[in-house]
Design a protein around this motif. Structure first.
Motif, mmCIF file in Angstrom:
data_model
loop_
_atom_site.group_PDB
_atom_site.id
_atom_site.type_symbol
_atom_site.label_atom_id
_atom_site.label_comp_id
_atom_site.label_asym_id
_atom_site.label_seq_id
_atom_site.Cartn_x
_atom_site.Cartn_y
_atom_site.Cartn_z
ATOM 1 N N ASP A 1 -4.061 2.138 0.617
ATOM 2 C CA ASP A 1 -4.773 3.416 0.709
ATOM 3 C C ASP A 1 -4.740 4.093 -0.662
ATOM 4 O O ASP A 1 -3.809 3.909 -1.442
ATOM 5 C CB ASP A 1 -4.211 4.315 1.814
ATOM 6 N N CYS B 1 2.357 11.051 -1.431
ATOM 7 C CA CYS B 1 2.727 10.070 -0.409
ATOM 8 C C CYS B 1 2.848 8.669 -0.999
ATOM 9 O O CYS B 1 3.109 7.713 -0.282
ATOM 10 C CB CYS B 1 1.737 10.096 0.750
ATOM 11 N N HIS C 1 0.570 6.723 -2.578
ATOM 12 C CA HIS C 1 -0.542 5.778 -2.495
ATOM 13 C C HIS C 1 -0.941 5.241 -3.879
ATOM 14 O O HIS C 1 -1.612 4.213 -3.969
ATOM 15 C CB HIS C 1 -1.740 6.420 -1.788
ATOM 16 N N GLU D 1 -6.676 8.056 3.823
ATOM 17 C CA GLU D 1 -5.705 7.814 4.892
ATOM 18 C C GLU D 1 -5.130 9.126 5.415
ATOM 19 O O GLU D 1 -4.835 9.266 6.600
ATOM 20 C CB GLU D 1 -4.571 6.901 4.387
ATOM 21 N N GLU D 2 -4.957 10.098 4.509
ATOM 22 C CA GLU D 2 -4.355 11.389 4.899
ATOM 23 C C GLU D 2 -5.327 12.235 5.719
ATOM 24 O O GLU D 2 -5.010 13.359 6.082
ATOM 25 C CB GLU D 2 -3.930 12.168 3.650
ATOM 26 N N HIS E 1 3.935 0.503 2.833
ATOM 27 C CA HIS E 1 4.079 1.888 2.406
ATOM 28 C C HIS E 1 5.397 2.037 1.665
ATOM 29 O O HIS E 1 6.427 1.597 2.171
ATOM 30 C CB HIS E 1 4.029 2.839 3.604
HETATM 31 NI NI NI Z 1 1.041 7.600 3.015
#
Ligand code: NI
Length: 351
Positions: free
Chosen positions: A75, A108, A110, A143-144, A170
């Motif tokens: 992502d 996050c 990515h 993705e978020e 992830h």
């Molecule tokens: Ni994430």
């Protein structure tokens, strides 16, 4: 040879990651990121498709030997978060989000996912003749939220070529170099919860003249605590019902017409999700009815459960152990966050 090539590409992966980190982009606005990815994949001689399901990029590597089709997914999106860490490659990017100016950050991780998958593509493209089957590299937007997996699936990324299995990863804070993996349900399904409690406005000094949606809303918040504690078999899988906003009223002496409760629901199984949603609806509407008020319950469709295919997970464990050492492989705990990787897994076996 894989190990040697991975070591060779690693400094590039670190440099890409830092560059991406410094230039994060919000979901469906990953224009710079997508252009960087597409140029890299083209340079490796892959078949490249751009603007797939929005800003998504697909690279296809046809190996020199016959075999299955495996998809690898990363992502690409960042978050509306202002970076507060002082690093030479920290983000200073600002953007508009929900009508506000916000900082943007790869909060996050990515940026790591994109850089890792770019490196993976370079390693495998370098040994194309030895690769059995086809590898599909999926660089996914948003993705978020609002979600990029579904639009990419609708654009046919699992159909042409037909994907047999899909893998994603992830990054996570923890011991560096360790890998966590889990078979079955792993990350929760998320549902947005919105309850409008309607009573009847009256003077705060004469509550008998109306129906108080604040008292009723408070009763609903408390009654919702019994969804998980009294309705769900928690020996099977955990679940969460959270009310995170309670909005009502404008003045100290007016009981308002309505109250709005907003929250989130997390579950780990299709059946469990249906049970929890039904209990929330039943409790909210009937507690409201007992007060002479009404409750309108709206459940926003969130991402489904991220459930790893058990057989495929068991089969992959050996490979992961060979790559990082068995002592560095752990069983992942259940994670109450959610992921739209789940949509790919609803179509093909995935880990
Ligand atoms: Ni994430």
């Amino acid at each position: 040879e894989l190990d040697r090539r991975v070591l060779e590409v690693n400094p590039k992966v670190v440099a890409w990651r830092r560059d991406l980190h410094e230039h994060p982009e919000l979901g469906m606005q990953e224009f710079r990121t997508a252009a960087l990815v597409a140029a890299h994949l083209r340079g490796l001689g892959l078949e490249v498709r751009e603007k797939v399901g929005g800003t998504g990029v697909v690279g296809i590597l046809r190996g020199g030997k016959p075999g299955k089709v495996v998809a690898l997914r990363a992502d690409m999106d960042g978050l509306p978060v202002t970076e507060q860490v002082d690093l030479p490659f920290r983000s200073r990017v600002r953007a508009q989000w929900n009508g506000q100016e916000v900082g943007v950050m790869h909060a996050c991780g990515h940026d790591n996912h994109v850089a890792i998958l770019m490196g993976t593509a370079e390693v495998l493209a370098g040994m194309r003749a030895q690769v059995p089957g086809t590898v599909v590299f999926l660089f996914q937007p948003a993705e978020e939220g609002p979600g990029g997996a579904e639009p990419m699936i609708r654009a046919g990324v699992l159909d042409d070529p037909k994907v047999d299995a899909i893998f994603g990863l992830h990054v996570w804070p923890g011991p560096a170099g360790d890998v966590m993996v889990r078979g079955g349900p792993t990350m929760a399904a998320g549902n947005g919860l919105n309850i409008i409690v309607r009573g009847r406005q009256t003077h705060g000094a004469a509550p008998w003249g109306g129906v108080d949606p604040i008292v009723t809303g408070a009763q609903i918040v408390l009654a919702l605590q019994t969804v998980v504690s009294r309705n769900i078999n928690i020996t099977r899988l955990p679940a969460i019902v959270t009310v995170a906003q309670f909005n009502a009223g404008i003045r100290s002496n007016i009981i308002p017409d309505s109250a709005v409760l907003v929250g989130t629901i997390r579950t780990f199984g299709r059946e469990q999700r249906a049970e929890v949603l039904a209990a929330v609806e039943r409790i909210a509407t009937q507690v409201a009815a007992s007060a002479g008020a009404t409750a309108e319950v709206r459940l926003d469709a969130g991402y489904p459960v991220t459930a790893n295919d058990e057989a495929l997970t068991a089969r992959m464990r050996g490979s992961i152990e060979r790559a990082v050492g068995a002592e560095h492989v752990q069983v992942a705990p259940l994670i109450t966050g959610s992921e739209d990787f789940s949509y790919f897994q609803e179509r093909v076996p995935g880990v």
